[in-house]
Design a protein around this motif. Structure first.
Motif, mmCIF file in Angstrom:
data_model
loop_
_atom_site.group_PDB
_atom_site.id
_atom_site.type_symbol
_atom_site.label_atom_id
_atom_site.label_comp_id
_atom_site.label_asym_id
_atom_site.label_seq_id
_atom_site.Cartn_x
_atom_site.Cartn_y
_atom_site.Cartn_z
ATOM 1 N N LEU A 65 21.061 -1.241 -14.413
ATOM 2 C CA LEU A 65 20.448 -0.204 -15.243
ATOM 3 C C LEU A 65 19.201 -0.734 -15.957
ATOM 4 O O LEU A 65 18.261 0.016 -16.213
ATOM 5 C CB LEU A 65 21.463 0.305 -16.275
ATOM 6 C CG LEU A 65 21.007 1.476 -17.149
ATOM 7 C CD1 LEU A 65 20.716 2.718 -16.303
ATOM 8 C CD2 LEU A 65 22.036 1.806 -18.218
ATOM 9 N N TRP A 66 19.168 -2.034 -16.238
ATOM 10 C CA TRP A 66 18.034 -2.624 -16.954
ATOM 11 C C TRP A 66 16.709 -2.424 -16.210
ATOM 12 O O TRP A 66 15.639 -2.432 -16.826
ATOM 13 C CB TRP A 66 18.287 -4.123 -17.187
ATOM 14 C CG TRP A 66 18.430 -4.925 -15.924
ATOM 15 C CD1 TRP A 66 19.573 -5.180 -15.248
ATOM 16 C CD2 TRP A 66 17.379 -5.559 -15.191
ATOM 17 N NE1 TRP A 66 19.330 -5.933 -14.125
ATOM 18 C CE2 TRP A 66 17.981 -6.190 -14.074
ATOM 19 C CE3 TRP A 66 16.001 -5.682 -15.368
ATOM 20 C CZ2 TRP A 66 17.237 -6.915 -13.137
ATOM 21 C CZ3 TRP A 66 15.262 -6.398 -14.435
ATOM 22 C CH2 TRP A 66 15.886 -7.014 -13.348
ATOM 23 N N GLN A 68 15.517 0.207 -15.107
ATOM 24 C CA GLN A 68 14.929 1.509 -15.427
ATOM 25 C C GLN A 68 14.357 1.569 -16.844
ATOM 26 O O GLN A 68 13.931 2.633 -17.300
ATOM 27 C CB GLN A 68 15.977 2.609 -15.226
ATOM 28 C CG GLN A 68 16.500 2.685 -13.799
ATOM 29 C CD GLN A 68 17.292 3.944 -13.549
ATOM 30 O OE1 GLN A 68 16.840 5.052 -13.851
ATOM 31 N NE2 GLN A 68 18.485 3.801 -12.982
ATOM 32 N N SER A 165 14.259 11.096 -16.788
ATOM 33 C CA SER A 165 15.687 11.230 -16.483
ATOM 34 C C SER A 165 16.548 10.607 -17.585
ATOM 35 O O SER A 165 16.085 9.743 -18.342
ATOM 36 C CB SER A 165 16.002 10.549 -15.142
ATOM 37 O OG SER A 165 15.894 9.141 -15.266
ATOM 38 N N LEU A 166 17.800 11.035 -17.638
ATOM 39 C CA LEU A 166 18.734 10.502 -18.633
ATOM 40 C C LEU A 166 18.974 9.011 -18.431
ATOM 41 O O LEU A 166 19.184 8.272 -19.395
ATOM 42 C CB LEU A 166 20.066 11.262 -18.567
ATOM 43 C CG LEU A 166 20.058 12.683 -19.130
ATOM 44 C CD1 LEU A 166 21.414 13.345 -18.938
ATOM 45 C CD2 LEU A 166 19.686 12.671 -20.613
ATOM 46 N N ASN A 167 18.935 8.555 -17.177
ATOM 47 C CA ASN A 167 19.114 7.128 -16.915
ATOM 48 C C ASN A 167 17.988 6.297 -17.519
ATOM 49 O O ASN A 167 18.226 5.217 -18.075
ATOM 50 C CB ASN A 167 19.198 6.861 -15.412
ATOM 51 C CG ASN A 167 20.602 7.074 -14.873
ATOM 52 O OD1 ASN A 167 21.565 7.127 -15.637
ATOM 53 N ND2 ASN A 167 20.722 7.202 -13.569
ATOM 54 N N VAL A 168 16.764 6.796 -17.425
ATOM 55 C CA VAL A 168 15.624 6.089 -18.013
ATOM 56 C C VAL A 168 15.744 6.078 -19.533
ATOM 57 O O VAL A 168 15.480 5.055 -20.193
ATOM 58 C CB VAL A 168 14.292 6.741 -17.582
ATOM 59 C CG1 VAL A 168 13.120 6.136 -18.358
ATOM 60 C CG2 VAL A 168 14.078 6.562 -16.089
ATOM 61 N N ARG A 170 18.534 6.334 -21.325
ATOM 62 C CA ARG A 170 19.652 5.462 -21.704
ATOM 63 C C ARG A 170 19.271 3.991 -21.542
ATOM 64 O O ARG A 170 19.529 3.165 -22.429
ATOM 65 C CB ARG A 170 20.880 5.787 -20.850
ATOM 66 C CG ARG A 170 22.104 4.948 -21.194
ATOM 67 C CD ARG A 170 23.351 5.511 -20.537
ATOM 68 N NE ARG A 170 24.499 4.665 -20.796
ATOM 69 C CZ ARG A 170 24.975 3.770 -19.948
ATOM 70 N NH1 ARG A 170 24.402 3.611 -18.758
ATOM 71 N NH2 ARG A 170 26.017 3.025 -20.264
ATOM 72 N N ALA A 171 18.645 3.651 -20.421
ATOM 73 C CA ALA A 171 18.254 2.266 -20.183
ATOM 74 C C ALA A 171 17.236 1.799 -21.217
ATOM 75 O O ALA A 171 17.322 0.674 -21.743
ATOM 76 C CB ALA A 171 17.691 2.121 -18.776
#
Length: 249
Positions: A65-66, A68, A165-168, A170-171
């Motif tokens: 995840l890091w 992103q 995005s939510l992943n970006v 959150r990361a």
């Protein structure tokens, strides 16, 4: 440290559980409990929160995840966050016992503000916020992080407005929190403010956070994270109001 603060360890567990399910609130839970019930000094609680939050965030970034993390946002944020954190740590360490009620009032108002921002649902911007917005946010968050190890609410609100995005999101938040925790731990250490009580409490809290995080991921509740978030925020809001009233009266 002569006695093990079992009550505070219980709040470590509670804060870890809420953060694992909802993605935030560990620092708010622990700091509000420590101040409201006078479990340990704010300096000791803030250092322990920094160490234990670091563990939680590093665990969250594992698995790729890091990659992103938005590095441009990270850079703009820390240009102002690091000196602001230095100021916050200095302010916390320089205030004497006679100013305790002012610290409690500031923490109570911080918790109230954080809860209000968390209960709001930010609207997405059509375009990315300019770098100066993250710079200003970093300064505000740095002071809160230096004082109370609660740098998250301002940058979280701003990040959730970004059209990514939510992943970006959150990361990037986890990356910011990792460096915020490292900065505060390093600044406190260089200032010679680290005590055996801080180290002892952090060591006791590590298994609490680690085991609770694993169990919460493996056995999530049947209640939606949004419901848990709102219940936690209402309780924290009440604790913030109680802390502010305690400081005033």
């Amino acid at each position: 440290m002569s006695e093990i603060p079992f009550v505070l360890l219980a709040f470590f567990v509670l804060g870890s559980y809420v953060q694992t399910i909802t993605g935030f609130a560990f620092g708010l839970v622990v700091m509000s409990a420590a101040a409201l019930f006078s479990l340990v000094s704010l300096e000791v609680a803030a250092f322990s929160v920094s160490v234990l939050s670091l563990l939680n965030c590093v665990t969250g970034l594992a698995g790729g995840l890091w990659r992103q993390v938005n590095r441009k946002i990270l850079f703009a944020f820390f240009l102002s966050s690091i000196p602001a954190t230095v100021f916050g740590v200095y302010l916390l360490g320089s205030l004497d016992d006679d100013a305790l009620h002012w610290l409690q009032l500031m923490l109570g108002l911080t918790i109230i503000l954080a809860c209000g921002m968390s209960l709001l649902k930010p609207k997405k911007n059509e375009s990315h916020s300019p770098s100066w917005a993250f710079f200003l946010c970093g300064g505000f968050a740095g002071i809160l992080g230096g004082l109370f190890a609660t740098a998250g609410p301002p940058i979280s609100y701003l990040m959730y407005r970004q059209p990514v995005s939510l992943n970006v999101i959150r990361a990037s938040l986890l990356g910011i929190f990792v460096f915020s925790c490292l900065s505060r731990i390093g600044i406190t250490t260089l200032a010679g403010q680290v005590t055996m009580e801080m180290i002892w409490l952090s060591a006791l809290g590590l298994p609490c956070v680690f085991i609770t995080t694993l169990l919460a991921k493996r056995y999530p509740p049947n209640v939606s994270p949004e419901v848990i978030k709102r219940v936690a925020m209402v309780l924290l809001l009440l604790s913030g109001v109680s802390l502010a009233l305690k400081a005033i009266f």
